[in-house]
Write an enzyme that holds these catalytic residues in place. Structure first.
Site, short mmCIF file in Angstrom:
data_model
loop_
_atom_site.label_atom_id
_atom_site.label_comp_id
_atom_site.label_asym_id
_atom_site.label_seq_id
_atom_site.Cartn_x
_atom_site.Cartn_y
_atom_site.Cartn_z
N TYR A 1 -0.98 -1.48 7.51
CA TYR A 1 -1.34 -2.68 6.97
C TYR A 1 -2.60 -3.45 7.74
O TYR A 1 -2.97 -3.12 8.97
CB TYR A 1 -0.28 -3.63 7.04
CG TYR A 1 0.20 -4.43 8.31
CD1 TYR A 1 -0.57 -5.51 8.71
CD2 TYR A 1 0.82 -3.71 9.28
CE1 TYR A 1 -0.23 -6.13 10.01
CE2 TYR A 1 1.09 -4.03 10.57
CZ TYR A 1 0.65 -5.44 11.01
OH TYR A 1 1.01 -5.88 12.22
N CYS A 2 -3.21 -4.27 6.78
CA CYS A 2 -4.31 -4.94 7.42
C CYS A 2 -4.10 -6.51 6.85
O CYS A 2 -2.83 -6.99 6.59
CB CYS A 2 -5.73 -4.39 6.70
SG CYS A 2 -5.92 -4.45 5.14
N ALA A 3 -5.04 -7.15 6.43
CA ALA A 3 -5.09 -8.62 6.29
C ALA A 3 -4.42 -8.59 4.69
O ALA A 3 -3.50 -9.29 4.14
CB ALA A 3 -6.30 -9.26 6.19
N ILE B 1 -0.69 -8.15 5.44
CA ILE B 1 0.02 -8.98 6.06
C ILE B 1 0.13 -10.38 5.56
O ILE B 1 1.11 -11.13 5.62
CB ILE B 1 -0.48 -9.26 7.71
CG1 ILE B 1 0.78 -9.84 8.52
CG2 ILE B 1 -1.70 -9.99 7.75
CD1 ILE B 1 0.49 -9.90 9.92
#
Length: 136
Positions: free
Chosen positions: A92-94, A121
């Site tokens: 995952y990332c932002a 996230i």
């Protein structure tokens, strides 16, 4: 009389090979929502949660048990090469963009089971799921 480089049978074998190899990455990579992501994390014992955000972004909190490998760092591929390819990877990332690209790189480098968190996230937090401060 012109000589053909490939016969019709050879042509179809090449087409079949290209189709099968192009599908192999998509079979090992799946985009899932935050509810599915959390459910699979809870039920999976042999996993790796990978946060591909920058140090500054990670300072605001990470998913519990996640490790950070910054996708924008020059040594990203070197770092992922050190990870266990037998583990199921949850990335995952932002907001989901970089992690989708990172997940594709992971799948292309032999990781067999890769899940990308759609919405990143931010989607995770919107569901009220917990984050912790990074202690790395």
């Amino acid at each position: 009389m012109k000589k053909r480089l490939f016969s019709k049978i050879d042509y179809w074998f090449v087409v079949l090979f290209l189709v099968l190899t192009s599908c192999s990455n998509t079979q090992s990579l799946k985009n899932i929502n935050s509810v599915e992501f959390k459910s699979l994390i809870v039920s999976n014992k042999n996993l790796l949660i990978l946060d591909v955000r920058t140090d500054i972004e990670v300072a605001s909190g990470i998913i519990p048990e996640a490790i950070q490998v910054d996708y924008t760092a020059d040594n990203f591929e070197q770092k992922i090469a050190q990870l266990d390819k037998n583990k199921t990877v949850f990335v995952y990332c932002a907001t989901g963009g970089r992690s989708a690209a990172a997940a594709s790189v992971l799948a292309g480098n032999g990781f067999e089971h890769v899940y990308n968190l759609e919405g990143g996230i931010e989607a995770w937090k919107e569901k009220g799921f917990s984050v912790v401060k990074n202690n790395n």
